[in-house]
Design a protein around this motif. Sequence first.
Motif, PDB file in Angstrom:
ATOM      1  N   ILE B 157       0.826  -1.211   0.000  1.00 26.50           N
ATOM      2  CA  ILE B 157       0.000   0.000   0.000  1.00 26.50           C
ATOM      3  C   ILE B 157       0.861   1.261   0.000  1.00 26.50           C
ATOM      4  O   ILE B 157       0.575   2.219  -0.710  1.00 26.50           O
ATOM      5  CB  ILE B 157      -0.951  -0.016   1.215  1.00 26.50           C
ATOM      6  N   ASN B 158       1.949   1.245   0.762  1.00 23.66           N
ATOM      7  CA  ASN B 158       2.778   2.452   0.835  1.00 23.66           C
ATOM      8  C   ASN B 158       3.888   2.484  -0.214  1.00 23.66           C
ATOM      9  O   ASN B 158       4.786   3.317  -0.158  1.00 23.66           O
ATOM     10  CB  ASN B 158       3.375   2.599   2.227  1.00 23.66           C
ATOM     11  N   GLY B 159       3.829   1.551  -1.144  1.00 20.88           N
ATOM     12  CA  GLY B 159       4.741   1.627  -2.281  1.00 20.88           C
ATOM     13  C   GLY B 159       6.103   1.007  -2.062  1.00 20.88           C
ATOM     14  O   GLY B 159       7.008   1.228  -2.855  1.00 20.88           O
ATOM     15  N   GLY B 160       6.279   0.227  -1.001  1.00 23.48           N
ATOM     16  CA  GLY B 160       7.566  -0.435  -0.791  1.00 23.48           C
ATOM     17  C   GLY B 160       7.776  -1.510  -1.850  1.00 23.48           C
ATOM     18  O   GLY B 160       6.827  -1.959  -2.488  1.00 23.48           O
ATOM     19  N   PRO B 161       9.039  -1.928  -2.062  1.00 26.07           N
ATOM     20  CA  PRO B 161       9.304  -2.966  -3.060  1.00 26.07           C
ATOM     21  C   PRO B 161       8.792  -4.329  -2.585  1.00 26.07           C
ATOM     22  O   PRO B 161       8.762  -4.594  -1.377  1.00 26.07           O
ATOM     23  CB  PRO B 161      10.828  -2.959  -3.175  1.00 26.07           C
ATOM     24  N   SER B 162       8.395  -5.175  -3.528  1.00 25.95           N
ATOM     25  CA  SER B 162       7.913  -6.499  -3.134  1.00 25.95           C
ATOM     26  C   SER B 162       9.098  -7.361  -2.737  1.00 25.95           C
ATOM     27  O   SER B 162      10.217  -7.165  -3.195  1.00 25.95           O
ATOM     28  CB  SER B 162       7.122  -7.135  -4.270  1.00 25.95           C
ATOM     29  N   CYS B 163       8.819  -8.356  -1.860  1.00 25.87           N
ATOM     30  CA  CYS B 163       9.888  -9.148  -1.239  1.00 25.87           C
ATOM     31  C   CYS B 163      10.772  -9.851  -2.267  1.00 25.87           C
ATOM     32  O   CYS B 163      11.985  -9.951  -2.114  1.00 25.87           O
ATOM     33  CB  CYS B 163       9.284 -10.197  -0.320  1.00 25.87           C
ATOM     34  N   ILE B 164      10.111 -10.325  -3.371  1.00 19.15           N
ATOM     35  CA  ILE B 164      10.808 -11.216  -4.294  1.00 19.15           C
ATOM     36  C   ILE B 164      11.954 -10.515  -5.010  1.00 19.15           C
ATOM     37  O   ILE B 164      12.851 -11.164  -5.553  1.00 19.15           O
ATOM     38  CB  ILE B 164       9.796 -11.790  -5.310  1.00 19.15           C
ATOM     39  N   SER B 165      11.934  -9.167  -4.987  1.00 21.85           N
ATOM     40  CA  SER B 165      13.021  -8.490  -5.692  1.00 21.85           C
ATOM     41  C   SER B 165      14.367  -8.734  -5.024  1.00 21.85           C
ATOM     42  O   SER B 165      15.403  -8.620  -5.670  1.00 21.85           O
ATOM     43  CB  SER B 165      12.734  -6.990  -5.831  1.00 21.85           C
ATOM     44  N   CYS B 166      14.370  -9.050  -3.719  1.00 27.00           N
ATOM     45  CA  CYS B 166      15.652  -9.347  -3.072  1.00 27.00           C
ATOM     46  C   CYS B 166      15.709 -10.766  -2.498  1.00 27.00           C
ATOM     47  O   CYS B 166      16.784 -11.313  -2.309  1.00 27.00           O
ATOM     48  CB  CYS B 166      15.937  -8.368  -1.944  1.00 27.00           C
ATOM     49  N   HIS B 167      14.532 -11.328  -2.177  1.00 27.23           N
ATOM     50  CA  HIS B 167      14.520 -12.603  -1.461  1.00 27.23           C
ATOM     51  C   HIS B 167      14.028 -13.744  -2.339  1.00 27.23           C
ATOM     52  O   HIS B 167      13.262 -13.539  -3.269  1.00 27.23           O
ATOM     53  CB  HIS B 167      13.594 -12.511  -0.248  1.00 27.23           C
ATOM     54  N   ASN B 168      14.442 -14.931  -1.956  1.00 26.11           N
ATOM     55  CA  ASN B 168      14.000 -16.137  -2.639  1.00 26.11           C
ATOM     56  C   ASN B 168      13.183 -16.973  -1.663  1.00 26.11           C
ATOM     57  O   ASN B 168      13.413 -16.950  -0.458  1.00 26.11           O
ATOM     58  CB  ASN B 168      15.214 -16.924  -3.121  1.00 26.11           C
ATOM     59  N   ILE B 169      12.207 -17.681  -2.219  1.00 27.43           N
ATOM     60  CA  ILE B 169      11.490 -18.679  -1.426  1.00 27.43           C
ATOM     61  C   ILE B 169      11.335 -19.899  -2.309  1.00 27.43           C
ATOM     62  O   ILE B 169      10.969 -19.763  -3.484  1.00 27.43           O
ATOM     63  CB  ILE B 169      10.107 -18.141  -0.980  1.00 27.43           C
ATOM     64  N   SER B 170      11.674 -21.063  -1.774  1.00 31.24           N
ATOM     65  CA  SER B 170      11.484 -22.277  -2.567  1.00 31.24           C
ATOM     66  C   SER B 170      10.114 -22.831  -2.218  1.00 31.24           C
ATOM     67  O   SER B 170       9.938 -23.447  -1.167  1.00 31.24           O
ATOM     68  CB  SER B 170      12.558 -23.315  -2.244  1.00 31.24           C
TER      69      SER B 170
END
Lengths: 496, 287
Positions: B157-170
């Motif tokens: 909502i506040n425009g922060g970057p989504s997690c996947i741009s830096c983090h990985n999840i298997s």
Amino acid sequence: MDIRSQIAMVFHLDKCIGCHTCSIACKNIWTDRKGAEYMWWNNVETKPGTGYPTKWEDQEIYKGGWEKNGDTVSLKGAGKFKGLKNIFHNPHLPVLDDYYEPWTYKYQDLFTAPEGNDQPTARPVSLVTGEHVDVQSGPNWDDDLGGSPDYARQDVNLDKLTAAEQEAMFQLERMTFFYLPRICNHCLNPACVASCPSGAIYKRGEDGIVLINQQRCRAWRMCVTACPYKKTYYNWHTGKSEKCVLCYPRLESGQAPACFHSCVGRIRYLGPLLYDADKIEQAAAAPEDQLVDAQMDIYLDPFDPEIIRQAKENGIADSTIEAAQRSPVWKFVKEWKLALPLHPEFRTLPNLFYVPALLPTMAKVNDGVYDSTGKSLWNGVESNRLPMRYLASLFSAGNTEKIVAVMKRLMAVRTHRRSVTVGDTSREEAAAALEEAGIDADTADAIFRLTSLATFDERFVIPAAHREESIEMLESTADVKGSTGFGFKERPQRGL
Amino acid sequence: MYINRKITRLSCILAGLLLGVAVPSVAQDGETIFKQNCAACHTVGKGRLVGPDLAGITSQRPEEWLIKWTRSSQTLIKSGDADAKAIFDEYNGLVMPDQNLPDADIKAIFAFVASKEAAAPAATSAPAEPATNASNHAMPEEIAQGRNIFVGSQRLINGGPSCISCHNISYKGIIPGGLLAKDLTTVYSRFGGDAGIQGILGAPPFPAMTEAYKNKPMTEKEIANLTAFFNKVDKDKAGQQVSAQNPLLYGGAAGFVVLILLYSLIWVKRKRFTVKRDIYLRQLKSI
């Protein structure tokens, strides 16, 4: 009919001595800047030779100019689709080495070198990188190394000749060359304008000078590919393309362009021609052997009252029409039919015309005796030093008839004048030559006068530029009254 | 004009002087710094979160050691400090992010911790509060939303970057994410449940993450959804068959090769050398 005015030019190649004064005048005024060192908006080539940039005439390499496409023409190497395909990597662009790497010498080393056993030398350094370079070539190495297998024999126009004709050209007794000064042709159908994706290149309405807007240029360099004469250049420092501006600031103040003004051989003529813009497409798409005639048909007679009326209707100033009537270009190109466009097969309808060089006298070796081949100067076109087909490849898209006609006229003038001033040819001989060439004695005298004795004002007929009218088209002069004129742009150091 | 310009210049100089004097004298109080930098993982006297409860720490360790640890715990561990190593192991090798703070600020933090101890000496270091992990009972929609936030199909909502741009999840159906930061597949158990995750997301203590979310904090709802998602991923991990292949990497490499082949075909007739090359080479030979 859409009548417009074009500043056109004639170069009389018989008078060019290849001194490169024109090139230097241009360089000093326009291209003595960082990024422009390699550019020669005006250059003088030696023919036969490879030219500058090397083999610029070979459009299989550079893909410049137009191709006939049915009733119209399309660009050979640029344009919407081809341009888009190559927009990020254009493989047909000339690279710097196709021109030459500009250099200077480290003259300071001559003064500052420490004492030693050898003479100090000034080594060449690149004007691009500043590093030492082994000079590989210059802009006029055809001239310096003329006739060598590297330059003269690789002339692109030789491809049109048979192997025997080529061999004959390089026999010692027949060997010859002439100079070919080149500037932007300010074409009627400019390929550079058509190719520009940014719309930065335009042809001025009032005099047909082709210019690149330095603000709008986005360095796509499609014009460099598209111009078959390779007369647009990319400035690597400013990131913009540049070309000959025909010294328009000089023209607007009534002066001849620098290269014209400085020409010591007085080979250059400049004046306006009226033309019919509606016929451009048709003329550009004419069959190859009719290209010269089709282009000549575009230019209109400035003495015809109907033409004058329509020209005035189209907003052409009286001063321009009057200049077109006095134009030396009109005389050379249309009245006397002595000047031909360079490589009309590129279909850009160039406005720079050349009077081909007359190189008639030829020698032969007979039993060890070196002698001229004929009794007189002129032994017919067949024994011209340069094969007609070679000249036709340069000036008439392969149509040798055009070249033969021009040669006969040129020689008739010479024969006529010799009979008048020297007297070693008879009156009858001269009259026969004039008859064959289809001109009368008065015309021959007029040609002789404009060729040899023309004054400055006869060679350069520059119509008033009427800048006031151009400005009135853009803005109301009343709006800026009082805010321009005498005054200070920057505050003076003292006073006020 | 002239006078105006002079005034502007003068005031600029004055402002510069004032700032120059003012900067070092800004005294941050320990409480604010603690809340900004430490509270995500630590409490004072309220039990263990991600990191240990700090109550009593100032009497247990010398101040110098505390400063070193805070500045860079890994450096301290590598220097062979046995205590540091023991703490690191106790917390499953969970690295405390380095706090690049001036000595004065760190001292202020511990002064605050010491004062807090004095005010409420809980002194219960052992039994941590039993974690109340609300995310165990999360609705499937919440998990789905958390997943969408993670992969970026739903914007913060506040425009922060989504997690996947830096983090990985298997996890099944999620394309491999960034490699800039830690793999988050087991983050839920590593950080000890809801409290740890929510602490980190509420006030990210890691420098890059702090910067990324400085003016774009996540809302509570978003944090709750993400926590629910991490919980689910962590639980499902056992039954997961994580493929070792990275389709994006291999696909990209194959695509690159195809493009290169295509380009070399399109421009097969390109001008490869300068037109003068033959001339120059012949001249070199003749020397």
